[in-house]
Design a protein around this motif. Structure first.
Motif, PDB file in Angstrom:
ATOM      1  N   PHE A 141       0.846  -1.212   0.000  1.00 47.39           N
ATOM      2  CA  PHE A 141       0.000   0.000   0.000  1.00 47.39           C
ATOM      3  C   PHE A 141       0.877   1.257   0.000  1.00 47.39           C
ATOM      4  O   PHE A 141       0.599   2.223  -0.700  1.00 47.39           O
ATOM      5  CB  PHE A 141      -0.914   0.007   1.230  1.00 47.39           C
ATOM      6  CG  PHE A 141      -2.115  -0.890   1.129  1.00 47.39           C
ATOM      7  CD1 PHE A 141      -2.330  -1.897   2.054  1.00 47.39           C
ATOM      8  CD2 PHE A 141      -3.044  -0.738   0.102  1.00 47.39           C
ATOM      9  CE1 PHE A 141      -3.447  -2.737   1.970  1.00 47.39           C
ATOM     10  CE2 PHE A 141      -4.159  -1.559  -0.002  1.00 47.39           C
ATOM     11  CZ  PHE A 141      -4.354  -2.563   0.938  1.00 47.39           C
ATOM     12  N   GLY A 142       1.947   1.213   0.803  1.00 48.66           N
ATOM     13  CA  GLY A 142       2.814   2.391   0.906  1.00 48.66           C
ATOM     14  C   GLY A 142       3.580   2.663  -0.375  1.00 48.66           C
ATOM     15  O   GLY A 142       3.655   3.800  -0.847  1.00 48.66           O
ATOM     16  N   ALA A 143       4.122   1.592  -0.978  1.00 38.17           N
ATOM     17  CA  ALA A 143       4.914   1.774  -2.205  1.00 38.17           C
ATOM     18  C   ALA A 143       4.052   2.329  -3.344  1.00 38.17           C
ATOM     19  O   ALA A 143       4.537   3.086  -4.198  1.00 38.17           O
ATOM     20  CB  ALA A 143       5.537   0.450  -2.608  1.00 38.17           C
ATOM     21  N   ARG A 174      11.624  -0.728   1.150  1.00 37.34           N
ATOM     22  CA  ARG A 174      12.104  -1.933   0.458  1.00 37.34           C
ATOM     23  C   ARG A 174      11.218  -2.270  -0.732  1.00 37.34           C
ATOM     24  O   ARG A 174      11.692  -2.562  -1.835  1.00 37.34           O
ATOM     25  CB  ARG A 174      12.141  -3.113   1.437  1.00 37.34           C
ATOM     26  CG  ARG A 174      13.246  -3.059   2.448  1.00 37.34           C
ATOM     27  CD  ARG A 174      13.338  -4.332   3.283  1.00 37.34           C
ATOM     28  NE  ARG A 174      14.636  -4.412   3.924  1.00 37.34           N
ATOM     29  CZ  ARG A 174      14.855  -4.121   5.214  1.00 37.34           C
ATOM     30  NH1 ARG A 174      13.850  -3.773   6.014  1.00 37.34           N
ATOM     31  NH2 ARG A 174      16.069  -4.199   5.735  1.00 37.34           N
ATOM     32  N   GLN A 175       9.904  -2.179  -0.551  1.00 34.04           N
ATOM     33  CA  GLN A 175       8.969  -2.496  -1.630  1.00 34.04           C
ATOM     34  C   GLN A 175       9.094  -1.481  -2.755  1.00 34.04           C
ATOM     35  O   GLN A 175       9.176  -1.845  -3.941  1.00 34.04           O
ATOM     36  CB  GLN A 175       7.528  -2.500  -1.094  1.00 34.04           C
ATOM     37  CG  GLN A 175       6.477  -2.841  -2.141  1.00 34.04           C
ATOM     38  CD  GLN A 175       6.613  -4.258  -2.693  1.00 34.04           C
ATOM     39  OE1 GLN A 175       7.037  -5.171  -1.978  1.00 34.04           O
ATOM     40  NE2 GLN A 175       6.284  -4.433  -3.976  1.00 34.04           N
ATOM     41  N   ALA A 176       9.164  -0.191  -2.389  1.00 32.65           N
ATOM     42  CA  ALA A 176       9.289   0.863  -3.421  1.00 32.65           C
ATOM     43  C   ALA A 176      10.606   0.713  -4.169  1.00 32.65           C
ATOM     44  O   ALA A 176      10.673   0.903  -5.389  1.00 32.65           O
ATOM     45  CB  ALA A 176       9.191   2.242  -2.760  1.00 32.65           C
ATOM     46  N   SER A 178      12.151  -2.100  -4.749  1.00 32.93           N
ATOM     47  CA  SER A 178      12.018  -3.262  -5.658  1.00 32.93           C
ATOM     48  C   SER A 178      11.226  -2.873  -6.913  1.00 32.93           C
ATOM     49  O   SER A 178      11.339  -3.527  -7.945  1.00 32.93           O
ATOM     50  CB  SER A 178      11.307  -4.421  -4.943  1.00 32.93           C
ATOM     51  OG  SER A 178       9.926  -4.106  -4.770  1.00 32.93           O
ATOM     52  N   GLU A 179      10.433  -1.784  -6.791  1.00 33.61           N
ATOM     53  CA  GLU A 179       9.656  -1.301  -7.942  1.00 33.61           C
ATOM     54  C   GLU A 179      10.411  -0.202  -8.693  1.00 33.61           C
ATOM     55  O   GLU A 179       9.846   0.440  -9.582  1.00 33.61           O
ATOM     56  CB  GLU A 179       8.288  -0.797  -7.449  1.00 33.61           C
ATOM     57  CG  GLU A 179       7.428  -1.907  -6.843  1.00 33.61           C
ATOM     58  CD  GLU A 179       6.175  -1.391  -6.133  1.00 33.61           C
ATOM     59  OE1 GLU A 179       5.500  -2.208  -5.478  1.00 33.61           O
ATOM     60  OE2 GLU A 179       5.896  -0.174  -6.218  1.00 33.61           O
ATOM     61  N   GLY A 180      11.656   0.036  -8.312  1.00 35.56           N
ATOM     62  CA  GLY A 180      12.489   1.032  -9.013  1.00 35.56           C
ATOM     63  C   GLY A 180      12.177   2.457  -8.635  1.00 35.56           C
ATOM     64  O   GLY A 180      12.551   3.396  -9.348  1.00 35.56           O
ATOM     65  N   ASN A 181      11.513   2.683  -7.475  1.00 32.26           N
ATOM     66  CA  ASN A 181      11.062   4.034  -7.134  1.00 32.26           C
ATOM     67  C   ASN A 181      11.750   4.662  -5.936  1.00 32.26           C
ATOM     68  O   ASN A 181      11.191   5.568  -5.299  1.00 32.26           O
ATOM     69  CB  ASN A 181       9.542   4.051  -6.945  1.00 32.26           C
ATOM     70  CG  ASN A 181       8.827   3.989  -8.290  1.00 32.26           C
ATOM     71  OD1 ASN A 181       9.380   4.417  -9.306  1.00 32.26           O
ATOM     72  ND2 ASN A 181       7.627   3.439  -8.291  1.00 32.26           N
ATOM     73  N   ILE A 182      12.947   4.177  -5.583  1.00 30.97           N
ATOM     74  CA  ILE A 182      13.725   4.830  -4.528  1.00 30.97           C
ATOM     75  C   ILE A 182      15.038   5.325  -5.119  1.00 30.97           C
ATOM     76  O   ILE A 182      15.851   4.525  -5.610  1.00 30.97           O
ATOM     77  CB  ILE A 182      14.021   3.880  -3.343  1.00 30.97           C
ATOM     78  CG1 ILE A 182      12.728   3.505  -2.623  1.00 30.97           C
ATOM     79  CG2 ILE A 182      15.023   4.519  -2.382  1.00 30.97           C
ATOM     80  CD1 ILE A 182      12.063   4.631  -1.841  1.00 30.97           C
ATOM     81  N   LYS A 183      15.229   6.653  -5.123  1.00 25.92           N
ATOM     82  CA  LYS A 183      16.483   7.264  -5.578  1.00 25.92           C
ATOM     83  C   LYS A 183      17.520   7.175  -4.467  1.00 25.92           C
ATOM     84  O   LYS A 183      18.638   6.737  -4.634  1.00 25.92           O
ATOM     85  CB  LYS A 183      16.238   8.757  -5.911  1.00 25.92           C
ATOM     86  CG  LYS A 183      16.323   9.103  -7.395  1.00 25.92           C
ATOM     87  CD  LYS A 183      16.315  10.604  -7.612  1.00 25.92           C
ATOM     88  CE  LYS A 183      14.949  11.190  -7.402  1.00 25.92           C
ATOM     89  NZ  LYS A 183      14.848  12.637  -7.741  1.00 25.92           N
ATOM     90  N   ARG A 184      17.065   7.622  -3.269  1.00 26.08           N
ATOM     91  CA  ARG A 184      17.988   7.707  -2.132  1.00 26.08           C
ATOM     92  C   ARG A 184      17.178   7.773  -0.842  1.00 26.08           C
ATOM     93  O   ARG A 184      16.074   8.306  -0.830  1.00 26.08           O
ATOM     94  CB  ARG A 184      18.853   8.966  -2.281  1.00 26.08           C
ATOM     95  CG  ARG A 184      19.747   9.253  -1.070  1.00 26.08           C
ATOM     96  CD  ARG A 184      20.956  10.071  -1.435  1.00 26.08           C
ATOM     97  NE  ARG A 184      20.681  11.502  -1.555  1.00 26.08           N
ATOM     98  CZ  ARG A 184      21.664  12.423  -1.544  1.00 26.08           C
ATOM     99  NH1 ARG A 184      22.928  12.055  -1.482  1.00 26.08           N
ATOM    100  NH2 ARG A 184      21.382  13.696  -1.628  1.00 26.08           N
TER     101      ARG A 184
END
Ligand SMILES: CSC[C@H]1O[C@H](OP(=O)(O)O)[C@H](O)[C@@H]1O
Length: 350
Positions: A141-143, A174-176, A178-184
């Motif tokens: 839900f958060g990601a 962690r979930q975001a 894995s979806e390629g949505n964390i820059k930093r």
């Protein structure tokens, strides 16, 4: 990295006061040792404290087992009372012990003691398994809040080390990722016990998630310089109106986020909500010893005899919270109504 491991006879706790330099498990074979570990933050983090207390209750019940039913019930009351006294703020501790005491109340005069002890162990195992499941559901839900790569700031540690596995705020990260949505990820070091530097930075580095360590007093400057797109933190107790208790310093981060119009999210399982508390004003705030403030890694960093105030938590008023990420979805203002609906859903699922 597991914060705890149950082998049927003992609970091995990863000693978080030694991380990141030393990875050491404490093998606890009695409830008092687990209680001591909670007090000393050898195990810490609201859901982790709840699960550890549930297994401590199992060991305490086995230690109290005797043929005289009334004596057994008297002993188990003192086990429960001791565990409830270990730390006052994280409601998950009390939620888990309520779950265990409910087994006693509902079953103790209906089944034989060996079967009751087995039921208690099943309940503790269920609490631990549910924490893992809930963290992954909440993370999805958060990601889903992030449709493109973002930079996140987090405070303290709300990761796998604060839960049984995966984490709440760090679970979303962690979930975001894995979806390629964390820059930093900017990890606040989180004085005085450095859960951010010692635990969050450690966890994210282990998972190869880009993490930058900052001191707590740098949070405003990274926000001012548009280096942060959103904030995600954990929680120790959420009142019925959405006011949230979390590690000291969270309130300051929330105010800074509000000032810089940066979304501020809390990630917490439903077991962190205290429906009996109308507002955050009533949440008990743990005050810890002065040594934690006057000494840095054991080295004295303040004059002898200095007065110290060491609240371990603060409360963020609901108006500074953009959303509360749970396993039932992301709650948005008006929190009073959304939290009532969450309570109703929990009761339906019971
Ligand atoms: C996932 S809840 C983690 C929560 O607990 C921490 O407090 P402590 O390290 O003192 O147990 C902190 O408030 C985290 O946000």
């Amino acid at each position: 990295m597991q914060s705890m491991l149950w082998d049927g006879q003992s609970l091995s706790l990863l000693n978080q006061t030694k991380l990141p330099a030393v990875v050491e498990y404490l093998k606890c074979t009695d409830y008092e040792r687990i209680g001591e570990a909670i007090k000393k933050l050898e195990v810490r983090g609201a859901p982790a404290i709840g699960a550890a207390a549930a297994f401590a209750f199992v060991l305490g019940a086995r230690q109290s087992a005797k043929s005289d039913r009334l004596l057994f019930l008297k002993d188990i009351e003192s086990v429960d009372g001791y565990l409830r006294s270990t730390r006052p703020t994280a409601v998950n501790l009390f939620w888990a012990l309520d779950q265990m005491m409910n087994v006693i109340k509902e079953q103790s005069d209906r089944i034989e003691l060996p079967n009751l002890l087995n039921l208690l162990e099943q309940k503790a195992l269920f609490i631990a398994a549910e924490d893992k499941r809930v963290n992954h559901t909440m993370a999805e839900f958060g990601a889903a809040l992030f449709k493109e790569p973002v930079s996140i700031l987090t405070h303290c540690n709300a990761g796998a080390l604060a839960t049984v596995e995966w984490g709440t705020a760090l679970g979303v990260i962690r979930q975001a990722f894995s979806e390629g949505n964390i820059k930093r990820v900017f990890a606040d070091e989180t004085r005085p016990l450095l859960q951010g530097a010692r635990l969050t930075a450690f966890e994210l580095q282990q998972d190869h998630i880009p993490v930058t360590l900052i001191t707590d007093n740098m949070a405003g400057w990274v926000m001012k310089n548009k280096m942060v797109d959103a904030v995600i933190v954990g929680a120790d107790r959420i009142a019925a109106n959405g006011d949230t208790a979390n590690k000291i310093g969270t309130y300051s981060v929330a105010l800074l986020s509000h000032m810089h119009q940066i979304p501020f999210y809390v990630a917490a399982p439903a077991s962190t909500f205290d429906f009996s508390m109308a507002t955050g004003e009533q949440i008990p705030i743990e005050e810890r010893g002065e040594f934690e403030v006057t000494h840095f890694q054991g080295i004295q960093s303040a004059p002898d005899g200095i007065a110290v105030f060491n609240p371990a938590f603060d409360v963020t008023p609901n108006q500074y919270i953009t959303g509360i990420i749970t396993e039932y979805g992301v709650l948005k203002p008006n929190y009073q109504e959304e939290i009532k609906q969450l309570k109703d859903k929990m009761e339906e699922n019971r």
